[in-house]
Design a protein around this motif. Sequence first.
Motif, short mmCIF file in Angstrom:
data_model
loop_
_atom_site.label_atom_id
_atom_site.label_comp_id
_atom_site.label_asym_id
_atom_site.label_seq_id
_atom_site.Cartn_x
_atom_site.Cartn_y
_atom_site.Cartn_z
N UNK A 1 0.81 -1.22 0.00
CA UNK A 1 0.00 0.00 0.00
C UNK A 1 0.84 1.27 0.00
N UNK A 2 2.02 1.25 0.60
CA UNK A 2 2.84 2.46 0.70
C UNK A 2 3.72 2.67 -0.53
N UNK A 3 3.41 1.97 -1.62
CA UNK A 3 4.19 2.12 -2.84
C UNK A 3 5.36 1.15 -2.94
N UNK A 4 5.50 0.28 -1.95
CA UNK A 4 6.58 -0.71 -1.98
C UNK A 4 6.24 -1.79 -3.00
N UNK A 5 7.26 -2.46 -3.49
CA UNK A 5 7.06 -3.59 -4.39
C UNK A 5 7.61 -4.85 -3.73
N UNK A 6 7.24 -5.98 -4.25
CA UNK A 6 7.71 -7.24 -3.70
C UNK A 6 9.08 -7.56 -4.30
N UNK A 7 10.06 -7.80 -3.45
CA UNK A 7 11.42 -8.11 -3.88
C UNK A 7 11.62 -9.62 -3.96
N UNK A 8 11.14 -10.34 -2.95
CA UNK A 8 11.30 -11.79 -2.96
C UNK A 8 10.18 -12.47 -2.20
N UNK A 9 9.99 -13.74 -2.54
CA UNK A 9 9.01 -14.59 -1.89
C UNK A 9 9.72 -15.85 -1.47
N UNK A 10 9.60 -16.19 -0.21
CA UNK A 10 10.18 -17.41 0.32
C UNK A 10 9.09 -18.29 0.88
N UNK A 11 9.45 -19.53 1.17
CA UNK A 11 8.48 -20.50 1.67
C UNK A 11 9.15 -21.36 2.72
N UNK A 12 8.49 -21.57 3.81
CA UNK A 12 8.97 -22.48 4.84
C UNK A 12 8.33 -23.85 4.63
N UNK A 13 8.90 -24.88 5.20
CA UNK A 13 8.41 -26.24 4.97
C UNK A 13 6.99 -26.45 5.49
N UNK A 14 6.52 -25.62 6.41
CA UNK A 14 5.14 -25.74 6.90
C UNK A 14 4.15 -24.95 6.03
N UNK A 15 4.63 -24.37 4.94
CA UNK A 15 3.76 -23.63 4.02
C UNK A 15 3.65 -22.16 4.32
N UNK A 16 4.38 -21.67 5.31
CA UNK A 16 4.33 -20.25 5.65
C UNK A 16 5.11 -19.44 4.62
N UNK A 17 4.42 -18.52 3.93
CA UNK A 17 5.13 -17.67 2.98
C UNK A 17 5.83 -16.51 3.69
N UNK A 18 7.02 -16.17 3.20
CA UNK A 18 7.77 -15.03 3.72
C UNK A 18 7.99 -14.08 2.56
N UNK A 19 7.53 -12.85 2.70
CA UNK A 19 7.61 -11.85 1.63
C UNK A 19 8.50 -10.70 2.07
N UNK A 20 9.41 -10.29 1.20
CA UNK A 20 10.28 -9.15 1.47
C UNK A 20 9.93 -8.06 0.47
N UNK A 21 9.70 -6.85 0.99
CA UNK A 21 9.33 -5.72 0.13
C UNK A 21 10.53 -4.83 -0.14
N UNK A 22 10.37 -3.96 -1.12
CA UNK A 22 11.44 -3.01 -1.46
C UNK A 22 11.70 -2.02 -0.34
N UNK A 23 10.78 -1.90 0.61
CA UNK A 23 10.98 -1.04 1.76
C UNK A 23 11.88 -1.70 2.81
N UNK A 24 12.28 -2.96 2.56
CA UNK A 24 13.18 -3.65 3.47
C UNK A 24 12.47 -4.40 4.58
N UNK A 25 11.16 -4.50 4.53
CA UNK A 25 10.41 -5.21 5.55
C UNK A 25 10.17 -6.65 5.13
N UNK A 26 10.24 -7.56 6.08
CA UNK A 26 9.93 -8.97 5.84
C UNK A 26 8.66 -9.31 6.60
N UNK A 27 7.72 -9.94 5.90
CA UNK A 27 6.43 -10.32 6.49
C UNK A 27 6.21 -11.81 6.26
N UNK A 28 5.52 -12.45 7.19
CA UNK A 28 5.07 -13.83 7.01
C UNK A 28 3.56 -13.83 7.19
#
Length: 199
Positions: A132-159
């Motif tokens: 929403x703040x104009x950031x873009x998605x830099x990478x998408x990761x996945x954990x073995x339990x199916x939890x997605x981890x997303x890193x934005x161009x703002x430098x934040x990592x979310x699961x």
Amino acid sequence: DIAPALTYLVHQVVDMQDAVVEARNSESGDVHEVAYIVNKQTQWLDYLPAPIILLCGSPNFSCVATIDARVNVYSPSGRRLIPTLTLDAPAAFLCSAKGSLVILTAAGTLHSIDTKSGTATFTPVSVHPLLASGASLVSLGCRSNGTPVLVTSAGAAHAYDAKLQAFVLLCDTWWAKGSDVWMGRSRTVQAGAALAAVE
């Protein structure tokens, strides 16, 4: 954004140095080929009606996304583990870890699938709140339990936490500013460094 339909794609299978998933898109548009290759020997071969845009794989499965918003998931022997999925838009990112598959569509819908049981880890969710703040998605990761981890161009990592049914903030570059211990007193943090610091 949707990946272009290249003539040739190859993806190294995670945790298997000698295995690749390979795709060849027909220039005439008739038949598009996907193959699973181990030690330069074709283990299986399949043909799809639409151009292939993304590949991913783990020792447990291989995944192929096509430009018509469909996704096929194969076992190492070439059997389809789940029926062909039709998503809301073509896949923009694919990620695998053990038996888990995470898909992010070009429309911003995030899916997580347990390929062993053939079930969704959670109800598909939009990633638009993270951007929403104009950031873009830099990478998408996945954990073995199916939890997605997303890193934005703002430098934040979310699961995405399926139990909370919400994104949780794992890391933010803001935390580095003013911290004497974060990354050796570095005052500049690169966009992809957020997830690396968490791991």
